[in-house]
Design an enzyme around this catalytic site. Sequence first.
Site, PDB file in Angstrom:
ATOM      1  N   CYS A 119     -15.071  29.296 -12.128  1.00  0.00           N
ATOM      2  CA  CYS A 119     -15.358  28.199 -10.765  1.00  0.00           C
ATOM      3  C   CYS A 119     -16.118  27.395 -10.263  1.00  0.00           C
ATOM      4  O   CYS A 119     -15.904  26.603  -9.216  1.00  0.00           O
ATOM      5  CB  CYS A 119     -15.036  29.832  -9.299  1.00  0.00           C
ATOM      6  N   HIS A 252     -16.472  27.288  -2.610  1.00  0.00           N
ATOM      7  CA  HIS A 252     -15.587  27.956  -3.406  1.00  0.00           C
ATOM      8  C   HIS A 252     -14.927  29.074  -2.580  1.00  0.00           C
ATOM      9  O   HIS A 252     -14.991  29.980  -1.961  1.00  0.00           O
ATOM     10  CB  HIS A 252     -16.096  28.609  -4.675  1.00  0.00           C
ATOM     11  N   ASN A 282      -8.043  31.967  -5.114  1.00  0.00           N
ATOM     12  CA  ASN A 282      -9.332  31.776  -5.884  1.00  0.00           C
ATOM     13  C   ASN A 282      -8.911  31.002  -6.569  1.00  0.00           C
ATOM     14  O   ASN A 282      -7.233  31.548  -7.496  1.00  0.00           O
ATOM     15  CB  ASN A 282     -10.093  32.998  -5.977  1.00  0.00           C
TER      16      ASN A 282
END
Length: 325
Positions: A119, A252, A282
């Site tokens: 990520c 993020h 996500n």
Amino acid sequence: MTRFARISGTGSCLPSLKLTNADMVDRLAAHGVDTSDEWIVERTGIRARHFVADGVYASDLAAHACRQALDAAGVAAGEIDLIIVATSTPDMVFPSTASILQRKLGITGCPAFDVQAVCSGFIYALTVADAMIRAGSARKTLVVGSEVFSRLLDFNDRTTCVLFGDGSGAVVLEASETPGILATDIHADGRHTGILCVPGHVSGGQILGDPLLKMDGQAVFKLAVGVLEDTARAVLAKAGKTEVDIDWLIPHQANIRIMSSTARKLKLPMDKVVVTVDQHGNTSAASIPLALDHAVRQGQVQKGDTVLLEGVGGGFTWGSVLLDF
């Protein structure tokens, strides 16, 4: 003359299949797993995510996002002299997804490679591209985050499968006489590999280990909120800036609680935080460039704004980029 790197265009791509929490409730019920919209929203802030269709890969999403970014920048594909793709879900073991993307864009000759920091991947990739431009090794680059995490999900585990989605985001990063990227800050701590991983690999024509995502949610949350504050303060210090200089925080997009905690620690109101996690879930390395492109096209982030990008990911990795847009 001092060389700088500046974002000149952004683009993104979301698969056409959008699954609401109600859709996920039905899908999980088919696996004998009980959950609810309320349970997902309360813990994550996520209300929907996008999944790719069969036969669609990270490079396909990336190609669409890159074409948007090139168009926004007014740059022809043939002018690109570096391609970096951040992904944890490559099209194949090798060659790199960046090489496959290069072919799909009709570009030849320039270096193209992948960065794997989960990520945090886009932050890592942007840091590398910035360094290469400053060093004179590139002038016009494509920096991309692209993921198909839906293919790594265990639909018997409601604590992870409701979190992730697919998508891609891209930027054109160009050499400039005026500062764009002001500072970068990246880190990793391999002692925490076990708290977020896909512990499988290919050997002898078979998958060995477990090819599905595993996460210790509490451990990730605890570590994330600490390192995000640390890296934000570190990158601000490198640039000679403070929290009051930040116009937009684009974190993020993992969990609204982590994002709001980071904003609170930096004394930023939530109306200065770009939030797309509710509709995208996500999307790992794609989440920051996706959110950036969304904010640009919605008229939130505008020319001259100071923007803080930051992320955390498996590895454990984390980092931030401070830029003038």
